[in-house]
Motif scaffolding. Structure first.
Motif, PDB file in Angstrom:
ATOM      1  N   ALA A 185      39.196  47.272  34.643  1.00  0.00           N
ATOM      2  CA  ALA A 185      40.520  47.831  34.360  1.00  0.00           C
ATOM      3  C   ALA A 185      40.411  48.982  33.355  1.00  0.00           C
ATOM      4  O   ALA A 185      41.092  50.008  33.484  1.00  0.00           O
ATOM      5  CB  ALA A 185      41.454  46.748  33.831  1.00  0.00           C
ATOM      6  N   VAL A 186      39.555  48.826  32.342  1.00  0.00           N
ATOM      7  CA  VAL A 186      39.360  49.902  31.366  1.00  0.00           C
ATOM      8  C   VAL A 186      38.709  51.108  32.035  1.00  0.00           C
ATOM      9  O   VAL A 186      39.096  52.250  31.783  1.00  0.00           O
ATOM     10  CB  VAL A 186      38.515  49.398  30.173  1.00  0.00           C
ATOM     11  CG1 VAL A 186      38.084  50.567  29.280  1.00  0.00           C
ATOM     12  CG2 VAL A 186      39.296  48.375  29.358  1.00  0.00           C
ATOM     13  N   GLU A 187      37.748  50.868  32.922  1.00  0.00           N
ATOM     14  CA  GLU A 187      37.122  51.970  33.642  1.00  0.00           C
ATOM     15  C   GLU A 187      38.148  52.704  34.500  1.00  0.00           C
ATOM     16  O   GLU A 187      38.163  53.946  34.537  1.00  0.00           O
ATOM     17  CB  GLU A 187      35.978  51.448  34.505  1.00  0.00           C
ATOM     18  CG  GLU A 187      35.182  52.546  35.193  1.00  0.00           C
ATOM     19  CD  GLU A 187      33.948  51.992  35.886  1.00  0.00           C
ATOM     20  OE1 GLU A 187      32.831  52.192  35.378  1.00  0.00           O
ATOM     21  OE2 GLU A 187      34.105  51.348  36.948  1.00  0.00           O
ATOM     22  N   VAL A 207      45.447  46.657  29.779  1.00  0.00           N
ATOM     23  CA  VAL A 207      45.256  45.537  30.707  1.00  0.00           C
ATOM     24  C   VAL A 207      46.259  44.435  30.340  1.00  0.00           C
ATOM     25  O   VAL A 207      45.927  43.474  29.644  1.00  0.00           O
ATOM     26  CB  VAL A 207      43.818  44.979  30.639  1.00  0.00           C
ATOM     27  CG1 VAL A 207      43.515  44.128  31.882  1.00  0.00           C
ATOM     28  CG2 VAL A 207      42.777  46.062  30.483  1.00  0.00           C
ATOM     29  N   PRO A 208      47.502  44.547  30.778  1.00  0.00           N
ATOM     30  CA  PRO A 208      48.500  43.532  30.408  1.00  0.00           C
ATOM     31  C   PRO A 208      48.235  42.193  31.091  1.00  0.00           C
ATOM     32  O   PRO A 208      47.558  42.127  32.113  1.00  0.00           O
ATOM     33  CB  PRO A 208      49.814  44.150  30.892  1.00  0.00           C
ATOM     34  CG  PRO A 208      49.426  45.111  31.970  1.00  0.00           C
ATOM     35  CD  PRO A 208      48.072  45.627  31.604  1.00  0.00           C
ATOM     36  N   ALA A 211      36.144  38.825  31.567  1.00  0.00           N
ATOM     37  CA  ALA A 211      35.347  39.998  31.190  1.00  0.00           C
ATOM     38  C   ALA A 211      35.196  41.025  32.318  1.00  0.00           C
ATOM     39  O   ALA A 211      35.463  42.220  32.111  1.00  0.00           O
ATOM     40  CB  ALA A 211      33.983  39.558  30.672  1.00  0.00           C
ATOM     41  N   PRO A 212      34.761  40.647  33.527  1.00  0.00           N
ATOM     42  CA  PRO A 212      34.604  41.660  34.581  1.00  0.00           C
ATOM     43  C   PRO A 212      35.912  42.359  34.917  1.00  0.00           C
ATOM     44  O   PRO A 212      35.941  43.582  35.113  1.00  0.00           O
ATOM     45  CB  PRO A 212      34.077  40.847  35.769  1.00  0.00           C
ATOM     46  CG  PRO A 212      33.454  39.631  35.167  1.00  0.00           C
ATOM     47  CD  PRO A 212      34.311  39.314  33.980  1.00  0.00           C
ATOM     48  N   LEU A 218      25.350  53.894  34.619  1.00  0.00           N
ATOM     49  CA  LEU A 218      24.866  55.009  35.429  1.00  0.00           C
ATOM     50  C   LEU A 218      25.862  55.361  36.522  1.00  0.00           C
ATOM     51  O   LEU A 218      25.984  56.538  36.898  1.00  0.00           O
ATOM     52  CB  LEU A 218      23.507  54.650  36.042  1.00  0.00           C
ATOM     53  CG  LEU A 218      22.326  54.578  35.084  1.00  0.00           C
ATOM     54  CD1 LEU A 218      21.099  53.989  35.794  1.00  0.00           C
ATOM     55  CD2 LEU A 218      21.983  55.936  34.491  1.00  0.00           C
ATOM     56  N   ALA A 219      26.577  54.379  37.023  1.00  0.00           N
ATOM     57  CA  ALA A 219      27.529  54.563  38.128  1.00  0.00           C
ATOM     58  C   ALA A 219      28.734  53.664  37.863  1.00  0.00           C
ATOM     59  O   ALA A 219      28.686  52.788  36.987  1.00  0.00           O
ATOM     60  CB  ALA A 219      26.864  54.231  39.457  1.00  0.00           C
ATOM     61  N   PRO A 220      29.834  53.840  38.595  1.00  0.00           N
ATOM     62  CA  PRO A 220      30.991  52.955  38.390  1.00  0.00           C
ATOM     63  C   PRO A 220      30.637  51.494  38.563  1.00  0.00           C
ATOM     64  O   PRO A 220      29.765  51.123  39.366  1.00  0.00           O
ATOM     65  CB  PRO A 220      31.969  53.428  39.478  1.00  0.00           C
ATOM     66  CG  PRO A 220      31.621  54.863  39.705  1.00  0.00           C
ATOM     67  CD  PRO A 220      30.122  54.928  39.564  1.00  0.00           C
ATOM     68  N   LEU A 221      31.305  50.640  37.800  1.00  0.00           N
ATOM     69  CA  LEU A 221      31.076  49.205  37.907  1.00  0.00           C
ATOM     70  C   LEU A 221      31.452  48.734  39.296  1.00  0.00           C
ATOM     71  O   LEU A 221      32.390  49.233  39.912  1.00  0.00           O
ATOM     72  CB  LEU A 221      31.902  48.455  36.862  1.00  0.00           C
ATOM     73  CG  LEU A 221      31.516  48.697  35.389  1.00  0.00           C
ATOM     74  CD1 LEU A 221      32.541  48.056  34.490  1.00  0.00           C
ATOM     75  CD2 LEU A 221      30.126  48.164  35.099  1.00  0.00           C
TER      76      LEU A 221
END
Length: 403
Positions: free
Chosen positions: A338-340, A322-323, A332-333, A399-402
């Motif tokens: 981005a990591v997901e 995450v540049p 944070a969100p 449980l599911a994608p953010l």
């Protein structure tokens, strides 16, 4: 900068203990290692492994040749499964006891290494069982000498004092950490890792990333752990896609093995917290679940919870993924998503619902986090309060994608 947030009045413990041989052809060092053990009067070695990789990689041929050269007997325990159990630990120790071994050689990834470490403790502590060890019924001070031939680039167990095993009838998957189980020698030979499947390659590398995200952000982290974290993530980010495209690329495989070794040292210094504490119940309940996949499914939600407490450190180490981060809590969100997306881009698209967990399981999982020995310690090391509400929220958000 992240380092300016460190309190220089707090004394931190920095650990490096194992002699590691890293590089293509490192397996040949087993000859020197056996020679050193022979000089100590060790005539028999318990070899702990599982599956077929110990033979398919050619590692076993080298081990047998070195043993024959130095007149050492080998007792082979090759029944370790992914997410090893205390039953396997007891079986391996019984075989070693019968053979009168003086050292333990672990061949494989984290599961055989952890099982072998645990057996080394039991062999030095007669009358104790794997369940005694993992339910904290005694504190070991001694273990037989341990050597680890590592066949994956993820666990880091070959260079640290940690081991994990599941107490099956309790669905507990605790972790132990004792100075007596630092391997004396470790071999990280990328040529032995080139046969890893694409999914194994993904999951073990993601395990290494989780190790350093946690190690750099615990309440007991230190500058060494943060430095190792930044380099680990840089190497995984650069080389994991290369390996997935070209599995026989030994240069990239070397970099991933080095990254995983650094990650093992990082969490030996900085410890772990929420991602591992919450994953252990997942793979205790579902032993076929890959540990690395479990961690991948939890990581984005854990980052969203922890980033506000360690924004500068996480902005620093996550820069390749995450540049352009400024290290402000309100990122944070954005960072979590981005990591997901980075994980999805690597082909790891599953979330907890895809592997059979649902809303109805959240309370049971929270109970296991609270009841499993050692997990309360990991939770307590998180940079945010690890209360039940937060633990449940992480599970639900995984449980599911953010969104």
């Amino acid at each position: 900068m992240w380092d300016e947030s460190l309190d220089y009045n707090v004394v931190r413990e920095i650990r490096t203990k194992t002699t590691t041989y890293l590089g293509v052809g490192a397996i040949d060092k087993i000859d020197d290692i056996f020679a050193a053990l022979k000089e100590e009067g060790i005539a028999a070695i318990l070899c702990v492994t599982g599956g077929h990789s110990y033979k398919l990689t050619g590692a076993w041929d080298k081990v047998e040749a070195a043993a024959a050269k130095h007149g050492m007997r080998l007792a082979l325990y090759n029944k370790v499964t992914p997410n090893p159990t205390t039953d396997s630990v007891d079986e391996a120790a019984a075989l070693g006891r019968e053979a009168g071994v003086g050292a333990v050689l672990c061949i494989g990834g984290g599961s055989p290494i952890d099982c072998g470490k645990s057996a080394a403790i039991l062999l030095a502590n007669p009358g104790k069982t794997g369940e005694d060890l993992y339910c904290y019924k005694f504190t070991p001070r001694t273990a037989l000498p341990i050597v680890a031939i590592n066949l994956t680039h993820g666990t880091g167990s070959e260079v640290n004092r940690f081991a994990v095993a599941t107490v099956t009838h309790l669905n507990y998957k605790p972790a132990i950490a004792y100075d007596c189980i630092y391997p004396r020698f470790a071999i990280d030979d990328p040529a032995l890792m080139s046969a890893l499947s694409p999914n194994q390659t993904r999951y073990v590398s993601i395990d290494a990333v989780n190790h350093v995200v946690e190690a750099a952000t615990t309440t007991c982290s230190n500058p060494f752990a943060v430095m190792l974290a930044a380099e680990t993530i840089r190497l995984v980010h650069a080389n994991l896609p290369r390996i997935l495209a070209h599995p026989d690329n030994l240069r990239a495989r070397y970099d991933l093995a080095y990254a995983a070794m650094m990650a093992g040292a990082a969490f030996d210094n900085g410890m772990l917290h929420l991602t591992h504490a919450l994953e252990h119940p997942l793979s205790a309940v579902k032993p076929t679940l890959s540990h690395g996949l479990g961690l991948a499914m939890l990581l984005p939600a854990v980052i969203e919870e922890c980033y506000p407490a360690r924004p500068q450190v996480l902005a620093h180490i996550l820069k390749p993924i995450v540049p352009g981060l400024s290290g402000m809590p309100d990122e944070a969100p954005k960072v979590a998503r981005a990591v997901e997306q980075w994980l999805f881009g690597l082909g790891v698209t599953e979330k907890l619902s895809a592997v059979g967990f649902g809303e109805a399981d959240v309370d049971t999982l929270c109970d296991l986090v609270e009841k499993t020995p050692s997990l309360d310690l990991l939770v307590s090391l998180a940079p945010v309060e690890g209360n039940r509400e937060r633990v449940a929220r992480i599970y639900r958000n995984s449980l599911a994608p953010l969104r």
